[in-house]
Scaffold this active site. Structure first.
Site, PDB file in Angstrom:
ATOM      1  N   ASN A 292       0.808  -1.241   0.000  1.00  0.00           N
ATOM      2  CA  ASN A 292       0.000   0.000   0.000  1.00  0.00           C
ATOM      3  C   ASN A 292       0.832   1.278   0.000  1.00  0.00           C
ATOM      4  O   ASN A 292       0.350   2.316  -0.449  1.00  0.00           O
ATOM      5  CB  ASN A 292      -1.024  -0.022   1.147  1.00  0.00           C
ATOM      6  CG  ASN A 292      -0.387   0.018   2.505  1.00  0.00           C
ATOM      7  OD1 ASN A 292       0.739  -0.437   2.685  1.00  0.00           O
ATOM      8  ND2 ASN A 292      -1.100   0.557   3.468  1.00  0.00           N
TER       9      ASN A 292
ATOM     10  N   GLU B 203       8.895   3.034  13.762  1.00  0.00           N
ATOM     11  CA  GLU B 203       9.663   3.442  12.594  1.00  0.00           C
ATOM     12  C   GLU B 203       9.771   4.961  12.590  1.00  0.00           C
ATOM     13  O   GLU B 203       9.092   5.656  13.328  1.00  0.00           O
ATOM     14  CB  GLU B 203       8.963   2.967  11.328  1.00  0.00           C
ATOM     15  CG  GLU B 203       8.916   1.459  11.277  1.00  0.00           C
ATOM     16  CD  GLU B 203       8.572   0.905   9.914  1.00  0.00           C
ATOM     17  OE1 GLU B 203       7.785   1.535   9.187  1.00  0.00           O
ATOM     18  OE2 GLU B 203       9.088  -0.170   9.593  1.00  0.00           O
TER      19      GLU B 203
ATOM     20  N   GLU C  82       5.055  -3.663  12.018  1.00  0.00           N
ATOM     21  CA  GLU C  82       4.060  -2.594  11.841  1.00  0.00           C
ATOM     22  C   GLU C  82       2.862  -3.248  11.177  1.00  0.00           C
ATOM     23  O   GLU C  82       2.924  -3.613  10.006  1.00  0.00           O
ATOM     24  CB  GLU C  82       4.612  -1.478  10.938  1.00  0.00           C
ATOM     25  CG  GLU C  82       5.809  -0.762  11.497  1.00  0.00           C
ATOM     26  CD  GLU C  82       5.514   0.026  12.756  1.00  0.00           C
ATOM     27  OE1 GLU C  82       4.343   0.328  13.022  1.00  0.00           O
ATOM     28  OE2 GLU C  82       6.474   0.312  13.486  1.00  0.00           O
TER      29      GLU C  82
ATOM     30  N   CYS D  96      -2.857   1.758   6.468  1.00  0.00           N
ATOM     31  CA  CYS D  96      -2.921   1.173   7.808  1.00  0.00           C
ATOM     32  C   CYS D  96      -3.569   2.166   8.765  1.00  0.00           C
ATOM     33  O   CYS D  96      -4.127   1.785   9.778  1.00  0.00           O
ATOM     34  CB  CYS D  96      -1.532   0.788   8.283  1.00  0.00           C
ATOM     35  SG  CYS D  96      -0.356   2.123   8.106  1.00  0.00           S
TER      36      CYS D  96
HETATM   37  P1  NAD Z   1       0.373  -9.114   4.086  1.00  0.00           P
HETATM   38  O1  NAD Z   1       0.458  -9.404   5.538  1.00  0.00           O
HETATM   39  O2  NAD Z   1      -0.451  -9.991   3.259  1.00  0.00           O
HETATM   40  O3  NAD Z   1       1.845  -9.131   3.431  1.00  0.00           O
HETATM   41  C1  NAD Z   1       2.901  -8.294   3.870  1.00  0.00           C
HETATM   42  C2  NAD Z   1       4.223  -8.884   3.409  1.00  0.00           C
HETATM   43  O4  NAD Z   1       4.481 -10.081   4.140  1.00  0.00           O
HETATM   44  C3  NAD Z   1       4.253  -9.280   1.932  1.00  0.00           C
HETATM   45  O5  NAD Z   1       5.519  -8.972   1.379  1.00  0.00           O
HETATM   46  C4  NAD Z   1       4.033 -10.780   1.989  1.00  0.00           C
HETATM   47  O6  NAD Z   1       4.533 -11.480   0.865  1.00  0.00           O
HETATM   48  C5  NAD Z   1       4.815 -11.140   3.245  1.00  0.00           C
HETATM   49  N1  NAD Z   1       4.403 -12.414   3.855  1.00  0.00           N
HETATM   50  C6  NAD Z   1       3.160 -12.943   3.910  1.00  0.00           C
HETATM   51  N2  NAD Z   1       3.191 -14.130   4.563  1.00  0.00           N
HETATM   52  C7  NAD Z   1       4.472 -14.338   4.941  1.00  0.00           C
HETATM   53  C8  NAD Z   1       5.151 -15.387   5.637  1.00  0.00           C
HETATM   54  N3  NAD Z   1       4.503 -16.451   6.090  1.00  0.00           N
HETATM   55  N4  NAD Z   1       6.478 -15.271   5.842  1.00  0.00           N
HETATM   56  C9  NAD Z   1       7.149 -14.173   5.407  1.00  0.00           C
HETATM   57  N5  NAD Z   1       6.583 -13.192   4.715  1.00  0.00           N
HETATM   58  C10 NAD Z   1       5.256 -13.244   4.495  1.00  0.00           C
HETATM   59  O7  NAD Z   1      -0.097  -7.581   3.993  1.00  0.00           O
HETATM   60  P2  NAD Z   1      -0.511  -6.729   2.691  1.00  0.00           P
HETATM   61  O8  NAD Z   1      -1.839  -7.195   2.212  1.00  0.00           O
HETATM   62  O9  NAD Z   1       0.626  -6.663   1.746  1.00  0.00           O
HETATM   63  O10 NAD Z   1      -0.667  -5.255   3.353  1.00  0.00           O
HETATM   64  C11 NAD Z   1      -1.803  -4.826   4.016  1.00  0.00           C
HETATM   65  C12 NAD Z   1      -1.637  -4.920   5.521  1.00  0.00           C
HETATM   66  O11 NAD Z   1      -0.497  -4.182   5.924  1.00  0.00           O
HETATM   67  C13 NAD Z   1      -2.803  -4.300   6.284  1.00  0.00           C
HETATM   68  O12 NAD Z   1      -3.146  -5.124   7.354  1.00  0.00           O
HETATM   69  C14 NAD Z   1      -2.250  -2.970   6.779  1.00  0.00           C
HETATM   70  O13 NAD Z   1      -2.858  -2.447   7.924  1.00  0.00           O
HETATM   71  C15 NAD Z   1      -0.835  -3.339   7.029  1.00  0.00           C
HETATM   72  N6  NAD Z   1       0.004  -2.134   7.038  1.00  0.00           N
HETATM   73  C16 NAD Z   1       0.469  -1.702   8.246  1.00  0.00           C
HETATM   74  C17 NAD Z   1       1.239  -0.530   8.306  1.00  0.00           C
HETATM   75  C18 NAD Z   1       1.765  -0.016   9.612  1.00  0.00           C
HETATM   76  O14 NAD Z   1       2.703   0.764   9.586  1.00  0.00           O
HETATM   77  N7  NAD Z   1       1.220  -0.400  10.748  1.00  0.00           N
HETATM   78  C19 NAD Z   1       1.503   0.179   7.124  1.00  0.00           C
HETATM   79  C20 NAD Z   1       0.991  -0.308   5.913  1.00  0.00           C
HETATM   80  C21 NAD Z   1       0.246  -1.475   5.888  1.00  0.00           C
END
Ligand code: NAD
Length: 505
Positions: free
Chosen positions: A158, A470, A256, A290
């Site tokens: 995102n 961060e 995060e 997020c």
């Molecule tokens: P996601 O959890 O599906 O994936 C995030 C990353 O983790 C991707 O690169 C994915 O390939 C990797 N991943 C997934 N499973 C894994 C595993 N088992 N082992 C290692 N890596 C793995 O999230 P998304 O759909 O890409 O992003 C949306 C989410 O991110 C939302 O929940 C949002 O709130 C969160 N987000 C949080 C922040 C914050 O700063 N708190 C900022 C942006 C997005």
């Protein structure tokens, strides 16, 4: 013109200063969510073997990078800032094509990386340690920061340039090397970001990029014993999985994760200002931040006025391809995300929430080719409903009426997340009470839940994270170890108080 599958470019991993194919020979496509017939590019569907090669390179590069003076490392980061500035428009346009946010916001995403690069470069001449007085004569006591080693960077789609920059730039200036696994929905801008860092002059192996799935590349990165720290941004589900594994391995992890952010609108608030904030917070980036405002907690005395004005404003939003500068809300990132968002609309209806506006997947004309969902507003939402508790990550928001300030705070705090909460009020006493009582890593007064600046710590409490922050000066804390140093220049064995029994017996 629609790009056909044949015309899309195939990109590679970046390992040890070279662009290399995956040993698997397999690729995956990145699609334009505004028109899923357009393939933005093909990227390596890498394996554990590719990942190991990247970790090997980062491991080899670490000793020399660690010894490079921090101000010299910072010069490279500053150069990256300038290249990012010169390629801002290109990156922003590719970001729109790859994940759908509107062009103005995509420029903002790149700007955040520029800001972070300049900020991190400044750290190269700080990286502050500490000196403290020793309890003994002729003894000097200090603590210095040392890099951890290899940082595994795992990011979501995102903020495809901003989030990698928040992690990688402070980690680099602190002297770490990196293996970067970006989200599979945004590999193009990730690839270009790495290209820019290397064009700025990073030695081979200092930053390595491996694209592929979470299970085939992400988890092996987490598990490689040479990787000293994992910095992950993603859903709470993913964060828990990775953090669990890191716990077993005694590995540092900074998470995060998800959010269920809320704006509170009190009866004394400037209602038009609150409507502006709610509109931007709920539908900016099609609700896929997020920090997105997915709950609006409104005092019952202004509930009708607020809801009416909010719906009017939402009706006027223009939905379409984010490359068109007149568009306010772009598509959601993928078909599966579209389905997941729409499922929540059905859940909201079934729970008895009142659909005030929207609720549909858009299929008219060109919109049918993309992943477009109407901005959607539910009213009369109860704090316990699933649409008021679970992260939806799309353009759907819930208005929750409350009786007073205390109930607003209770409802705002009443989810498992704690990223960003906001209070609209003209009463300074209430504003400070809210700052004290809201349980979140970020609090806004008279501003929406989105729009963080990089010079303050960023992160959340409860299921949003694991206590790290961060950005700001805290970014360096994630990526350095403290080393405490005692220099005794007395020429004799002196014992510190714990070993000096005189007077204690
Ligand atoms: P996601 O959890 O599906 O994936 C995030 C990353 O983790 C991707 O690169 C994915 O390939 C990797 N991943 C997934 N499973 C894994 C595993 N088992 N082992 C290692 N890596 C793995 O999230 P998304 O759909 O890409 O992003 C949306 C989410 O991110 C939302 O929940 C949002 O709130 C969160 N987000 C949080 C922040 C914050 O700063 N708190 C900022 C942006 C997005």
């Amino acid at each position: 013109m629609t790009k056909t599958i044949e015309k899309a470019t195939t990109y590679h991993n970046y390992i040890d200063g070279k662009w290399v194919k995956s040993e698997t020979g397999r690729t995956f496509a990145s699609y334009n969510p505004a028109n899923t017939e357009e393939v933005v590019g093909y990227f390596p569907l890498s394996s554990e073997k590719d990942l190991k090669a990247a970790v090997d390179a980062a491991h080899r590069a670490f000793p020399a990078w660690k010894k490079t003076p921090a101000p010299e490392r910072a010069e490279i980061i500053l150069k990256a800032a300038h290249i990012l500035e010169s390629r801002k428009e290109e990156l922003a346009r590719n970001m729109v094509r790859e994940m759908g946010k509107v062009i103005k916001e995509a420029r903002g995403d790149v700007q955040e990386a520029i800001d972070m690069a300049k900020y991190a470069a400044g750290e190269g001449r700080r990286l502050l340690g500490m000196t403290v007085p020793s309890e003994l004569r002729n003894k000097f006591a200090m603590a210095i920061r040392v890099p951890i080693g290899i940082i595994g960077v795992i990011t979501p789609w995102n903020f495809p340039v901003a989030i990698p920059s928040w992690k990688m730039l402070p980690a680099l200036v602190a002297g770490n090397t990196i293996v970067f696994k970006p989200a599979s929905d945004t590999p193009l801008v990730a690839t270009q970001f790495v290209e820019i860092l290397n064009e700025a002059g990073l030695p081979p192996g200092v930053v390595n990029l491996v694209t592929g799935s979470g299970s085939e590349v992400g988890m092996p990165l987490v598990e490689d014993p040479r990787v000293g720290c994992i910095s992950v941004t993603g859903s709470s589900f993913t964060g828990r999985k990775i953090a669990g594994r890191c716990g077993e391995l005694m590995k540092r992890i900074t998470c995060e994760l998800g959010g269920k952010n809320a704006i509170c609108v009190m009866e004394d608030a400037d209602i038009d200002l609150a409507v502006d904030g709610a509109l931007w917070g709920s539908f900016g980036t099609a609700g896929q931040r997020c920090t997105a405002t997915s709950r609006i907690i409104v005092h019952k005395k202004v509930y009708e006025e607020f809801s009416k004005k909010f719906v009017e404003r939402a009706k006027a939003l223009k939905i379409g391809d984010g490359l068109d500068p007149k568009i306010d809300v772009g598509p959601v990132v993928s078909k599966s995300q579209l389905e997941s968002v729409h499922e929540y609309v059905e859940i909201g209806k079934n729970e008895g929430a009142k659909l005030l506006f929207g609720g549909n997947i858009l299929t008219e004309g060109d919109l049918a080719k993309g992943c477009f969902h109407e901005p959607t507003i539910f009213g009369d939402v109860k704090a316990s409903m699933r649409i008021a508790q679970e992260e939806i990550f799309g353009p759907v928001t819930a208005i929750i009426p409350v009786a007073d300030f205390d109930e607003a705070i209770e409802v705002a705090n009443g989810t498992e997340y704690g990223l960003s909460l906001s209070m609209y009020t003209k009463d300074v006493n209430r504003a400070f009470q809210a700052i004290e009582e809201l349980e979140s890593g970020i609090v806004y007064i008279n501003a929406p839940t989105i729009g963080a600046e990089i010079q303050l710590p960023f992160g959340g409490v409860k299921q949003t994270g694991n206590g790290h922050r961060e950005a700001g000066t805290t970014a360096i804390d994630q990526f350095t170890e403290w080393k405490s140093v005692y220099v005794d220049y007395s020429g004799s064995l002196q014992r510190a108080q714990i070993d000096n029994y005189e007077g204690n017996q």
